[in-house]
Design an enzyme around this catalytic site. Structure first.
Site, PDB file in Angstrom:
ATOM      1  N   THR A   1       0.842  -1.190   0.000  1.00 52.86           N
ATOM      2  CA  THR A   1       0.000   0.000   0.000  1.00 52.86           C
ATOM      3  C   THR A   1       0.880   1.243   0.000  1.00 52.86           C
ATOM      4  O   THR A   1       1.876   1.313   0.720  1.00 52.86           O
ATOM      5  CB  THR A   1      -0.951   0.023   1.209  1.00 52.86           C
ATOM      6  OG1 THR A   1      -1.902  -1.039   1.077  1.00 52.86           O
ATOM      7  CG2 THR A   1      -1.719   1.341   1.292  1.00 52.86           C
TER       8      THR A   1
ATOM      9  N   PHE B   1       1.073   5.113   0.828  1.00 55.83           N
ATOM     10  CA  PHE B   1       0.494   6.173   1.656  1.00 55.83           C
ATOM     11  C   PHE B   1       1.110   7.508   1.255  1.00 55.83           C
ATOM     12  O   PHE B   1       2.260   7.554   0.813  1.00 55.83           O
ATOM     13  CB  PHE B   1       0.767   5.915   3.141  1.00 55.83           C
ATOM     14  CG  PHE B   1       0.183   4.627   3.651  1.00 55.83           C
ATOM     15  CD1 PHE B   1      -1.056   4.603   4.262  1.00 55.83           C
ATOM     16  CD2 PHE B   1       0.876   3.430   3.516  1.00 55.83           C
ATOM     17  CE1 PHE B   1      -1.600   3.417   4.725  1.00 55.83           C
ATOM     18  CE2 PHE B   1       0.337   2.238   3.977  1.00 55.83           C
ATOM     19  CZ  PHE B   1      -0.904   2.233   4.588  1.00 55.83           C
TER      20      PHE B   1
END
Length: 267
Positions: A168, A170
């Protein structure tokens, strides 16, 4: 020490990403609330997810940056998403009937859940899922090691996600973006004029003719009607580099909406 807001609660993957920035942290329950805390000065930085390698873009982050908040991307953080089966101490696999987690975590672990014939249930976050199973050995949660640590739980099975290349991305948002480092990336959003053949090609061609590498192209509905889109682009370079002032001006002439989201160090 600057205060850093993040999409909570504690024990989530966003909490793990925020910890990379520092330990003076405050959690908020929504992505817009994180961004609002930066706008109103309650925090210096905000950490929110923007993209997962399996599930794709986080729409509310993109939409908030495009439509709601005048913030800049100061930094990006990429962490591997290793999902674990979290249980109460002493729990065995045969004890577990139900498993709880965020919808994305459930989606990322479908093969494990199906193979073990466990009933999945959605929770608002991986951390809340971990908290909800405390004291019940028939229930398990899916989440990261920090969630297990916070709630005095144990990890029964490590890395239960269906694919190993799960990451992921960010972004750290601030009122100002990062100063040039010599190895930077810039994010922009734009909308092209309607009913004009080759309009998107014309914009992308500006980067091609200047030898600028694009690392991401993402489209999102503009919320102005069907068939109308915003385009998110990441390119190599800093917006303060001399060449990019001319490039941005040229793009501005070919679009009816353009917003520079900021420049930040390239990972």
């Amino acid at each position: 020490m600057p205060l850093i807001s993040f999409l909570g609660p504690k024990g989530t993957f966003t909490h793990e990403a925020a910890n990379i920035m520092g330990d003076n942290l405050i959690s908020y329950c929504t992505i817009p609330a994180v961004m609002e805390s930066v706008v109103n000065g309650k925090s210096s930085y905000g950490v929110v997810p923007i993209e997962n390698s399996i599930e794709g873009p986080v729409g509310i982050t993109l939409d908030s940056l495009a439509h709601k908040f005048d913030l800049k991307i100061f930094k990006e953080i990429i962490i591997p998403i290793n999902q674990n089966l979290i249980v109460n101490p002493g729990t065995e696999m045969e004890d577990i009937e139900d498993v709880y987690s965020h919808s994305q975590a459930i989606a990322q672990c479908q093969e494990f859940i199906s193979h073990n014939k466990i009933q999945p249930h959605y929770a608002i976050s991986t951390a809340n899922a971990a908290k909800s199973i405390i004291g019940d050995k028939t229930k398990a949660a899916i989440g990261n090691s920090k969630a297990a640590e916070i709630y005095d739980l144990e990890i029964l099975k490590h890395n239960i996600q269906d694919t190993d290349n799960n990451e992921t991305r960010f972004v750290v948002v601030s009122k100002e973006d990062h100063e040039p480092t010599g190895a930077d990336k810039t994010s922009i959003i734009f909308s092209i004029y309607e009913d004009k053949p080759g309009a998107l090609y014309d914009v992308l061609g500006i980067f091609q003719k200047n030898g600028i590498n694009l690392t991401k192209i993402e489209s999102r509905p503009s919320k102005k009607g069907l068939g109308k889109y915003l385009f998110f682009i990441d390119y190599i370079g800093h917006r303060k580099d001399a060449i990019f002032e001319d490039i941005i001006n040229e793009i501005d002439e070919k679009t009816y909406f353009l917003k520079v989201l900021g420049s930040y160090p390239q990972l």
